[in-house]
Design an enzyme around this catalytic site. Sequence first.
Site, PDB file in Angstrom:
ATOM      1  N   LYS A 144       0.620   2.330   4.757  1.00  0.00           N
ATOM      2  CA  LYS A 144       1.449   3.546   4.708  1.00  0.00           C
ATOM      3  C   LYS A 144       2.850   3.149   4.246  1.00  0.00           C
ATOM      4  CE  LYS A 144       2.053   7.853   7.327  1.00  0.00           C
ATOM      5  NZ  LYS A 144       1.686   8.812   6.304  1.00  0.00           N
TER       6      LYS A 144
ATOM      7  N   HIS B 192      13.031 -10.410  -5.683  1.00  0.00           N
ATOM      8  CA  HIS B 192      11.672  -9.896  -5.432  1.00  0.00           C
ATOM      9  C   HIS B 192      11.046 -10.668  -4.270  1.00  0.00           C
ATOM     10  CE1 HIS B 192      12.279  -7.964  -9.267  1.00  0.00           C
ATOM     11  NE2 HIS B 192      11.106  -7.375  -9.193  1.00  0.00           N
TER      12      HIS B 192
ATOM     13  N   ARG C 237      -1.571   1.792  13.480  1.00  0.00           N
ATOM     14  CA  ARG C 237      -1.536   1.858  12.014  1.00  0.00           C
ATOM     15  C   ARG C 237      -0.213   1.318  11.483  1.00  0.00           C
ATOM     16  NH1 ARG C 237      -2.687   7.539   9.193  1.00  0.00           N
ATOM     17  NH2 ARG C 237      -0.559   7.925   9.899  1.00  0.00           N
TER      18      ARG C 237
ATOM     19  N   ARG D 250      19.480  -9.360  -4.506  1.00  0.00           N
ATOM     20  CA  ARG D 250      18.228  -8.654  -4.786  1.00  0.00           C
ATOM     21  C   ARG D 250      17.228  -9.647  -5.356  1.00  0.00           C
ATOM     22  NH1 ARG D 250      15.745  -6.628  -9.257  1.00  0.00           N
ATOM     23  NH2 ARG D 250      14.441  -4.770  -8.972  1.00  0.00           N
TER      24      ARG D 250
ATOM     25  N   TYR E  25       5.980   3.290   7.017  1.00  0.00           N
ATOM     26  CA  TYR E  25       6.416   4.399   7.865  1.00  0.00           C
ATOM     27  C   TYR E  25       5.248   5.024   8.591  1.00  0.00           C
ATOM     28  CZ  TYR E  25       4.603   7.867   4.537  1.00  0.00           C
ATOM     29  OH  TYR E  25       3.782   8.636   3.761  1.00  0.00           O
TER      30      TYR E  25
HETATM   31  C1  LIG Z   1      -1.957   9.687   1.545  1.00  0.00           C
HETATM   32  C2  LIG Z   1      -2.242  10.245   2.904  1.00  0.00           C
HETATM   33  N1  LIG Z   1      -3.511  10.353   3.309  1.00  0.00           N
HETATM   34  C3  LIG Z   1      -3.826  10.861   4.520  1.00  0.00           C
HETATM   35  C4  LIG Z   1      -2.836  11.296   5.386  1.00  0.00           C
HETATM   36  C5  LIG Z   1      -3.218  11.848   6.738  1.00  0.00           C
HETATM   37  O1  LIG Z   1      -2.917  10.929   7.743  1.00  0.00           O
HETATM   38  P1  LIG Z   1      -2.609  11.427   9.237  1.00  0.00           P
HETATM   39  O2  LIG Z   1      -3.759  12.302   9.612  1.00  0.00           O
HETATM   40  O3  LIG Z   1      -2.554  10.181  10.025  1.00  0.00           O
HETATM   41  O4  LIG Z   1      -1.332  12.175   9.174  1.00  0.00           O
HETATM   42  C6  LIG Z   1      -1.500  11.175   5.011  1.00  0.00           C
HETATM   43  C7  LIG Z   1      -0.441  11.608   5.949  1.00  0.00           C
HETATM   44  O5  LIG Z   1       0.695  11.687   5.642  1.00  0.00           O
HETATM   45  C8  LIG Z   1      -1.191  10.644   3.741  1.00  0.00           C
HETATM   46  O6  LIG Z   1       0.092  10.517   3.343  1.00  0.00           O
END
Ligand SMILES: Cc1ncc(COP(=O)(O)O)c(C=O)c1O
Length: 289
Positions: free
Chosen positions: A149, A104, A53, A102, A34
């Site tokens: 992320k 893995h 990203r 389902r 996300y």
């Molecule tokens: C674990 C973590 N680190 C750092 C950040 C900061 O990232 P950004 O500045 O891109 O929002 C986030 C943002 O949600 C985060 O979840």
Amino acid sequence: MPLPVCYLNGEYQPLQQARVSPLDRAFLFADAVYEVLPVYAGRPFRLRQHLDRLHHSLAAIAIRPPLTHEQWAQVCAGLVQRNGGGDMYLYIQVTRGAEFGRNHAWPDNLAPTMFAYASPLALLPGEILENGVAAITAQDTRWARRDIKSTSLLANVLLKKQAVSTGAFEAILLQQGMLTEGSSTTVHVIQGGEIHTPPNSHDILPGTTRSVVEELAAAIGMPVRSVAVSEAQLRSAQEIWLGFSTRGVLPVTRLDGKPVGSGKPGPQFQRIHAAFLSYIDDLKSTPAL
Ligand SMILES: Cc1ncc(COP(=O)(O)O)c(C=O)c1O
């Protein structure tokens, strides 16, 4: 409260009516990534960096990007426009999709689920500018690929709840005596007038706000360094800031119940905060991508 219109797999629709399958791998495995990005005056902020990203996260879990940057930009513009423009933040999620079953090890022919929605974005309240926020420290209990992320956020969720249940805003995480980041923020430590942030690696998310801070600091003559930060350095910092998309930069004025520096947002924070606001203002009528 979120704004009313969302985007799901090519369609804009009321968020309250949006539905995905319970067999979606995001539901079964948190097999999804996300992004969260702010929109100021109808213009997505650092859109290219967020989409880069997103594509890094997708590549790291072997999902082909379902849309190009230009197509994502159109999705964002559609959401902004349908939700009334102005300031807001967008959440974008891509999952590996659903299979009838389902497993893995996923089958290779799944169609990714694409979901995005918008929420109102408020300015930093005066109270926070005046007094800052509290943070606690905690051991970093997350997995070994924090640069992705991923929606697999159970450790982050538990750590944030631990902070909030003690009246703090954030849990600042330590691994073998060294700072990593916050549960949902990048941590900047000010020492000897320099901004120190741990280098990007698999241990932390490469923050987009961090890159704004680096650029603005360079422009206003504040030295900034990517450098390992020990627990002792964290605890003796002149200032500590949290950087994250929905708030920009936030001053931490209490750490584990003790004052950070003077116990008030420091002079360096005031400078970076002012630079941040004028940067957002300067961008207003420029293209988002
Ligand atoms: C674990 C973590 N680190 C750092 C950040 C900061 O990232 P950004 O500045 O891109 O929002 C986030 C943002 O949600 C985060 O979840």
